[in-house]
Write a protein that holds these residues in place. Structure first.
Motif, PDB file in Angstrom:
ATOM      1  N   GLU A   1      21.295  14.435  44.371  1.00 46.43           N
ATOM      2  CA  GLU A   1      20.331  14.830  45.386  1.00 46.43           C
ATOM      3  C   GLU A   1      19.024  15.288  44.749  1.00 46.43           C
ATOM      4  OE1 GLU A   1      21.769  17.436  48.445  1.00 46.43           O
ATOM      5  OE2 GLU A   1      23.766  16.531  48.420  1.00 46.43           O
ATOM      6  N   ASP A   2      19.122  15.946  43.604  1.00 51.73           N
ATOM      7  CA  ASP A   2      17.901  16.379  42.914  1.00 51.73           C
ATOM      8  C   ASP A   2      17.067  15.186  42.469  1.00 51.73           C
ATOM      9  OD1 ASP A   2      18.515  19.027  43.248  1.00 51.73           O
ATOM     10  OD2 ASP A   2      19.305  19.313  41.218  1.00 51.73           O
ATOM     11  N   ARG A   3      17.735  14.143  41.983  1.00 49.74           N
ATOM     12  CA  ARG A   3      16.994  12.951  41.538  1.00 49.74           C
ATOM     13  C   ARG A   3      16.331  12.276  42.736  1.00 49.74           C
ATOM     14  NH1 ARG A   3      13.725  10.374  39.855  1.00 49.74           N
ATOM     15  NH2 ARG A   3      13.764   8.598  38.425  1.00 49.74           N
ATOM     16  N   PHE A   4      17.026  12.237  43.866  1.00 47.65           N
ATOM     17  CA  PHE A   4      16.445  11.681  45.087  1.00 47.65           C
ATOM     18  C   PHE A   4      15.189  12.466  45.471  1.00 47.65           C
ATOM     19  CE2 PHE A   4      15.856  11.251  49.620  1.00 47.65           C
ATOM     20  CZ  PHE A   4      16.191   9.938  49.910  1.00 47.65           C
ATOM     21  N   ALA A   5      15.299  13.801  45.422  1.00 52.93           N
ATOM     22  CA  ALA A   5      14.172  14.652  45.815  1.00 52.93           C
ATOM     23  C   ALA A   5      12.988  14.522  44.873  1.00 52.93           C
ATOM     24  CB  ALA A   5      14.628  16.104  45.891  1.00 52.93           C
ATOM     25  N   GLU A   6      13.238  14.094  43.639  1.00 56.16           N
ATOM     26  CA  GLU A   6      12.131  13.859  42.712  1.00 56.16           C
ATOM     27  C   GLU A   6      11.320  12.630  43.098  1.00 56.16           C
ATOM     28  OE1 GLU A   6      13.915  13.473  38.901  1.00 56.16           O
ATOM     29  OE2 GLU A   6      14.411  15.614  38.725  1.00 56.16           O
ATOM     30  N   ARG A   7      11.928  11.709  43.839  1.00 53.54           N
ATOM     31  CA  ARG A   7      11.254  10.462  44.222  1.00 53.54           C
ATOM     32  C   ARG A   7      10.719  10.504  45.648  1.00 53.54           C
ATOM     33  NH1 ARG A   7      10.957   4.860  42.855  1.00 53.54           N
ATOM     34  NH2 ARG A   7      10.877   5.684  40.725  1.00 53.54           N
ATOM     35  N   VAL A   8      11.366  11.256  46.549  1.00 55.98           N
ATOM     36  CA  VAL A   8      11.052  11.197  47.980  1.00 55.98           C
ATOM     37  C   VAL A   8      10.626  12.571  48.490  1.00 55.98           C
ATOM     38  CG1 VAL A   8      11.924  10.608  50.272  1.00 55.98           C
ATOM     39  CG2 VAL A   8      12.765   9.360  48.255  1.00 55.98           C
ATOM     40  N   ALA A   9       9.551  12.593  49.276  1.00 54.40           N
ATOM     41  CA  ALA A   9       9.073  13.821  49.916  1.00 54.40           C
ATOM     42  C   ALA A   9       9.047  13.636  51.424  1.00 54.40           C
ATOM     43  CB  ALA A   9       7.680  14.189  49.415  1.00 54.40           C
ATOM     44  N   GLY A  10       9.073  14.743  52.143  1.00 55.97           N
ATOM     45  CA  GLY A  10       8.936  14.720  53.586  1.00 55.97           C
ATOM     46  C   GLY A  10       7.737  15.523  54.038  1.00 55.97           C
ATOM     47  N   ILE A  11       7.199  15.172  55.186  1.00 50.73           N
ATOM     48  CA  ILE A  11       6.045  15.879  55.732  1.00 50.73           C
ATOM     49  C   ILE A  11       6.334  17.379  55.852  1.00 50.73           C
ATOM     50  CG2 ILE A  11       4.655  16.165  57.825  1.00 50.73           C
ATOM     51  CD1 ILE A  11       4.920  13.114  58.238  1.00 50.73           C
ATOM     52  N   ALA A  12       7.577  17.717  56.216  1.00 56.02           N
ATOM     53  CA  ALA A  12       7.929  19.121  56.414  1.00 56.02           C
ATOM     54  C   ALA A  12       7.820  19.942  55.137  1.00 56.02           C
ATOM     55  CB  ALA A  12       9.345  19.227  56.982  1.00 56.02           C
ATOM     56  N   GLU A  13       7.952  19.289  53.973  1.00 53.35           N
ATOM     57  CA  GLU A  13       7.799  19.988  52.697  1.00 53.35           C
ATOM     58  C   GLU A  13       6.334  20.265  52.376  1.00 53.35           C
ATOM     59  OE1 GLU A  13      10.056  18.460  49.239  1.00 53.35           O
ATOM     60  OE2 GLU A  13      10.698  16.898  50.643  1.00 53.35           O
TER      61      GLU A  13
ATOM     62  N   GLY B   1       7.411   0.458  59.873  1.00 54.90           N
ATOM     63  CA  GLY B   1       7.501   1.368  58.743  1.00 54.90           C
ATOM     64  C   GLY B   1       8.290   2.609  59.089  1.00 54.90           C
ATOM     65  N   SER B   2       8.812   3.217  58.040  1.00 53.18           N
ATOM     66  CA  SER B   2       9.550   4.465  58.147  1.00 53.18           C
ATOM     67  C   SER B   2       8.735   5.559  57.477  1.00 53.18           C
ATOM     68  CB  SER B   2      10.915   4.320  57.458  1.00 53.18           C
ATOM     69  OG  SER B   2      11.546   5.569  57.303  1.00 53.18           O
ATOM     70  N   VAL B   3       8.574   6.674  58.153  1.00 52.75           N
ATOM     71  CA  VAL B   3       7.859   7.834  57.617  1.00 52.75           C
ATOM     72  C   VAL B   3       8.862   8.979  57.514  1.00 52.75           C
ATOM     73  CG1 VAL B   3       6.029   9.507  58.024  1.00 52.75           C
ATOM     74  CG2 VAL B   3       5.686   7.090  58.649  1.00 52.75           C
ATOM     75  N   THR B   4       8.915   9.620  56.367  1.00 50.61           N
ATOM     76  CA  THR B   4       9.861  10.715  56.185  1.00 50.61           C
ATOM     77  C   THR B   4       9.253  12.023  56.659  1.00 50.61           C
ATOM     78  OG1 THR B   4      10.797   9.611  54.249  1.00 50.61           O
ATOM     79  CG2 THR B   4      11.308  11.930  54.529  1.00 50.61           C
ATOM     80  N   TYR B   5       9.865  12.600  57.689  1.00 55.62           N
ATOM     81  CA  TYR B   5       9.482  13.946  58.101  1.00 55.62           C
ATOM     82  C   TYR B   5      10.301  14.967  57.295  1.00 55.62           C
ATOM     83  CZ  TYR B   5       8.833  18.249  60.611  1.00 55.62           C
ATOM     84  OH  TYR B   5       8.558  19.558  60.902  1.00 55.62           O
ATOM     85  N   GLU B   6      11.616  14.738  57.216  1.00 58.87           N
ATOM     86  CA  GLU B   6      12.502  15.576  56.405  1.00 58.87           C
ATOM     87  C   GLU B   6      13.462  14.643  55.682  1.00 58.87           C
ATOM     88  OE1 GLU B   6      15.534  19.399  56.927  1.00 58.87           O
ATOM     89  OE2 GLU B   6      14.613  18.464  58.677  1.00 58.87           O
TER      90      GLU B   6
END
Length: 280
Positions: A211-223, A189-194
């Protein structure tokens, strides 16, 4: 064995497991080492839990992904490796600092035959790691339509294997997949940190996604937390080790040699990486 909380141990903790702590390796070798871990487990050696880093950054294509969805020139210019996974789904951009990856490998006979049951079992330490980091993560609460099918993180969301923020109702944090051989099972598995939306989208040919649409779907631990990447990695190493009651371990010289062979035969080969859908 580890000194972790006994309550964190999973039902397979009475077996012989090793923990390979985070290593930074090229994508083709990371994929080859998952196969080597499967061979070792099937041959009576230790089962393996591992955390790994992609160096350089790498785009891993899903098993049946069309190579025409990749911006090959952009990947080359940005020093982004491209390889192809044994598992399905879309392409994943594994940033050298923004991604944390893991795998769990064990003999097939020791794991549930049901894919859903196996996911639920093997994702236990993944969800535990998010909890320890203070992230309210769980399986997707419901299916959602795809934003852009060639990119794994923008594909339709599924409660079986996609882990989201906000208790499963938020944004995607982790995707998990299984490769089932006759003698062994690999879950990685892949885990998003950033998340790095711009770098992620740039790997694909004309995605038509902002990029905004991507950010609406994907989050990172750092956020979502103040955890450093090192703290995030440690959380996943610890929960995997405690779940399996694994002893710290490392690859043998023979395993590393075998991984190089598999890498040359498959994961570095254009015949594998650039093959058209439906081929092998």
């Amino acid at each position: 064995m580890t000194d972790g909380d006994a309550d964190s141990a999973g039902p397979l903790a009475d077996r012989d497991w090793r923990l390979v702590r985070e290593e930074a390796r090229p994508g083709p070798l990371n994929m080859a080492l998952d196969e080597v871990a499967a061979e070792t487990a099937a041959d009576g050696g230790p089962r393996t839990v591992r955390v790994y880093r992609w160096e350089p950054s790498c785009l891993s294509l899903g098993y049946n992904q069309d190579p025409e969805t990749v911006d090959w020139d952009r990947c080359a210019d940005a020093d982004v490796d491209v390889t192809r996974r044994q598992t399905g789904g879309g392409g994943i951009y594994h940033d050298r600092s923004g991604d944390v990856s893991y795998s769990i490998t064990a003999p097939a006979a020791e794991l549930p035959g049901s894919l859903m049951d196996a996911y639920r079992l093997l994702c236990e330490p993944v969800l535990d790691a998010f909890r320890r980091l203070g992230v309210d993560a769980d399986y997707a609460g419901e299916e959602r339509d795809a934003v852009y099918h060639p990119a794994c993180y923008l594909r339709g969301l599924h409660p079986a294997h996609d882990v989201l923020s906000a208790g499963g109702d938020g944004r995607k944090l982790s995707g998990n997949a299984q490769y089932r051989r006759e003698d062994a099972v690999i879950q990685h598995g892949s885990v998003t940190y950033e998340s790095k939306p711009g770098d992620h989208l740039a790997c694909f040919a004309d995605p038509g996604v902002t990029e905004d649409r991507f950010a609406e779907r994907v989050a990172g631990i750092a956020e979502l937390t103040d955890a450093t990447r090192r703290e995030a990695v440690t959380a996943f190493e610890d929960t995997l080790a405690e779940w399996a009651d694994a002893s710290p371990g490392e690859w043998t010289a023979e395993e590393l040699e075998r991984a190089e062979e598999i890498g040359d035969e498959k994961y570095r080969s254009d015949d594998w990486v650039r093959r058209v859908p439906g081929g092998r």
